[in-house]
Design an enzyme around this catalytic site. Structure first.
Site, PDB file in Angstrom:
ATOM      1  N   SER A   1      44.649  40.419  47.848  1.00 52.74           N
ATOM      2  CA  SER A   1      46.069  40.740  47.691  1.00 52.74           C
ATOM      3  C   SER A   1      46.879  39.448  47.609  1.00 52.74           C
ATOM      4  O   SER A   1      46.341  38.358  47.761  1.00 52.74           O
ATOM      5  CB  SER A   1      46.552  41.601  48.854  1.00 52.74           C
ATOM      6  OG  SER A   1      46.654  40.798  50.004  1.00 52.74           O
ATOM      7  N   LYS A   2      48.176  39.635  47.371  1.00 48.48           N
ATOM      8  CA  LYS A   2      49.089  38.506  47.187  1.00 48.48           C
ATOM      9  C   LYS A   2      48.970  37.430  48.264  1.00 48.48           C
ATOM     10  O   LYS A   2      49.101  36.247  47.980  1.00 48.48           O
ATOM     11  CB  LYS A   2      50.540  39.010  47.212  1.00 48.48           C
ATOM     12  CG  LYS A   2      51.061  39.434  45.871  1.00 48.48           C
ATOM     13  CD  LYS A   2      52.605  39.385  45.909  1.00 48.48           C
ATOM     14  CE  LYS A   2      53.193  39.625  44.549  1.00 48.48           C
ATOM     15  NZ  LYS A   2      53.141  41.020  44.110  1.00 48.48           N
TER      16      LYS A   2
END
Ligand code: GLU
Length: 433
Positions: A210-211
């Site tokens: 994820s980010k």
């Protein structure tokens, strides 16, 4: 086997990320391998979060990646209300769904609930084998916000049926949606497609990428100087095993090899260093002209094609190549240096350096412009350097041309800088001495 039809149905609620790219890629590879069609459609049932700019981002990313697809007719779910309107009343009259109060907050609104037959659903997943879910605990789940506004599960089932989808290939995070969708399609009397749930892409800490782990969107990888050939090659091997030693593949080669039975069950860890390796190798495979063109587009300025062989050795990404030009090849525009540098850290003297620069000037003046290639220059200058001492001859020449303690070899430099400017720089070095 009937004609293969697959789909890539992103929700336009964010930028296309590499997990989405890999789903699109596996769908494409499977489809191309079997001579089928892959439809792109947008699942925008979430009206609030779906944005036109994200649709455009997805289209741009697929175009940049050169992943082929067929755009579905009326590609947005929001454009297919008429289609869904055919099916929702049918479910109700057939006794598979019913209207119910939306809840205390919306006393006048009615949602549509699916009448759950409460049974076990099993399906043969092309990656995971037999999968069984007990659907009892799902209860009578809501399938439409109103009589003409379906929610995701219902819309997907209807779209897949209308498009004749034979294979649903999607991320493992959707596996728990499958039993619900199978219940709905059975109620509608549709043919069940085959399923393949592909493993998630994991970060090095083995949690879902994820980010917070860094770059995740296609845009970010593009901005970091990765090229599509490398990104696709790496993502294809992330969770799929080609079964041999070969690592570098073109998209067509991947399509030739791709089968679902070699997709792994376990999550695949994304390693940026490995992606960089693929990028370096794919950059090397570009022609020098193509490399210069792509780097020019990336850096927003023209790139001298003669630099490319040097950049191919030094840079794993276009960003690194652009930095290399700025940091190491600034001397192509101008040189400035301390004259002391010409003396090889005190190992030579001004007299010796001047003498060699003078001799080199004479040799160079006699070489025609066409002879100014690294190989020919080396043939001509090497015997002199070899007989007079390579360090004392080549060091001042290199510094005169680059103004740097470290640089490519002087023959490469001469070729890059050209005859006229090289002679000027050598003359100016001689003056400094
Ligand atoms: N729209 C879903 C997503 O963006 C895909 C659903 C599916 O493949 O069935 O993840």
């Amino acid at each position: 086997m009937a004609k293969v039809i697959t789909r890539f149905p992103p929700s336009p609620t964010g930028h296309l990320h590499i997990g989405g790219v890999r789903t699109a890629l596996f769908n494409y590879l499977f489809t191309a391998h079997n001579g089928g069609t892959m439809y792109l459609r947008f699942e925008d049932t979430d009206r609030e979060r779906s944005k036109p700019e994200f649709e455009q981002d997805i289209l741009d990313a697929l175009a940049w990646l050169k992943i082929p697809y067929t755009l579905a007719d009326n590609p947005r779910q929001s454009e297919r209300t008429a289609v869904y309107q055919k099916y929702i009343p049918k479910l109700i009259t057939d006794g598979h769904a019913y209207e119910a109060e939306a809840g205390k907050e919306n006393p006048d609104k009615k949602v549509v609930r699916f009448k759950n037959p409460n049974k076990k659903i099993s399906f043969q997943d092309n990656v995971r084998g037999e999968v069984t879910f007990d659907t009892t605990e799902l209860g009578d789940f809501v399938i439409a916000r109103s009589i003409d506004e379906p929610l995701y599960h219902l819309a997907v089932v209807i779209d897949d049926h209308e498009m004749g989808v034979t294979h649903v290939i999607r991320g493992e995070d959707h596996i728990s949606n499958t039993p619900r969708q199978i219940l709905i399609l059975e109620a509608l009397g549709f043919v069940r497609p085959e399923y393949a749930h592909i493993p998630l892409i994991l970060a090095p800490d083995r949690t879902k990428l994820s980010k917070r782990h860094g770059a995740v969107s296609v845009n970010e990888y593009k901005a970091l100087g990765f090229i599509p050939e490398a990104l696709l090659n790496y993502l294809a091997l992330l969770g799929w095993n080609p079964g041999g030693e070969q690592e570098l593949f073109t998209l067509d080669e991947l399509a030739k090899e791709f089968t679902l039975d070699r997709v792994h069950k376990a999550g695949a860890v994304f390693a940026i260093e490995k992606l960089k390796w693929f990028n370096r190798e794919h950059l090397k495979k570009l022609s020098d002209t193509e490399y210069a063109k792509r780097l020019g587009e990336f850096a927003g300025k023209a790139v001298d094609g003669r630099l490319v062989p040097l950049l191919k050795e030094r840079a794993a990404t276009l960003q690194e190549a652009a930095q290399t030009i700025d940091n190491e090849f600034g001397f192509l525009d101008e040189v400035s240096y301390d004259p002391e540098l010409l003396l090889q850290n005190g190992k030579s003297t001004a007299e010796v350096a001047s003498l060699h620069l003078k001799a080199l000037t004479e040799l160079l003046e006699n070489i025609p412009d066409e002879g100014f290639t690294a190989a020919q220059l080396k043939d001509i200058l090497w015997p002199y350097a070899d007989s007079q001492g390579r360090g004392p001859v080549l060091w001042p020449l290199r510094v005169a041309l680059s103004g740097k303690e470290r640089s490519p070899d002087p023959f490469t430099l001469l070729a890059l800088i050209g005859k006229q400017r090289s002679l000027e720089r050598i003359a100016s070095a001689a003056e400094k001495l």
